[in-house]
Design an enzyme around this catalytic site. Sequence first.
Site, PDB file in Angstrom:
ATOM      1  CB  SER A   1      -0.894  -0.013   1.238  1.00 16.81           C
ATOM      2  OG  SER A   1      -1.680   1.144   1.274  1.00 16.81           O
ATOM      3  CE1 TYR A   2       3.724   0.116  -4.573  1.00 18.24           C
ATOM      4  CE2 TYR A   2       2.357   1.340  -6.102  1.00 18.24           C
ATOM      5  CZ  TYR A   2       3.166   0.254  -5.827  1.00 18.24           C
ATOM      6  OH  TYR A   2       3.422  -0.673  -6.792  1.00 18.24           O
TER       7      TYR A   2
ATOM      8  CD  GLU B   1      15.265  11.479   3.179  1.00 15.55           C
ATOM      9  OE1 GLU B   1      15.601  12.117   2.167  1.00 15.55           O
ATOM     10  OE2 GLU B   1      14.532  10.471   3.121  1.00 15.55           O
TER      11      GLU B   1
ATOM     12  CB  CYS C   1      12.052  13.767   3.805  1.00 13.07           C
ATOM     13  SG  CYS C   1      11.523  12.040   3.834  1.00 13.07           S
TER      14      CYS C   1
END
Length: 137
Positions: free
Chosen positions: A47-48, A55, A90
């Site tokens: 589940s991307y 980071e 990030c």
Amino acid sequence: MSDDELIAAARAAAEKSYSPYSRFPVGAAFRFADGLVVTGTNIENASYGLSLCAETVAAAKAMDAGVRGGLEAVAVTGPGDEPITPCGRCRQVLNELASLGGTDPDILCVGTSQVHRLKLSALLPHAFGPSSLAAHD
């Protein structure tokens, strides 16, 4: 720890990557004023949207260890020749950690044969951070 050693730590972290979907292993290494070095690697998920960037993993590890300031430098490395920069999410995570100590760390964006050194403030100008919320107390 020198910048070269910090980069080597980021590259070693990338070797632990779990990136079966993108096949783009990323490693990050954070250097703090007291000499502490914390590393992280990207961890993907089928589940991307649940995937974690290197980071973010390193920042979570640092916070879990009780680190709340002194971020001096971050090295981020990927598999390609071109230097990579932290993604927008990030950059925000790094800003939160840096804000706790009032620092503007160097971000070493590492490729196979070149390194770009930028300040976090150059990567995330006009950042939203803890001080942004203080204005509303």
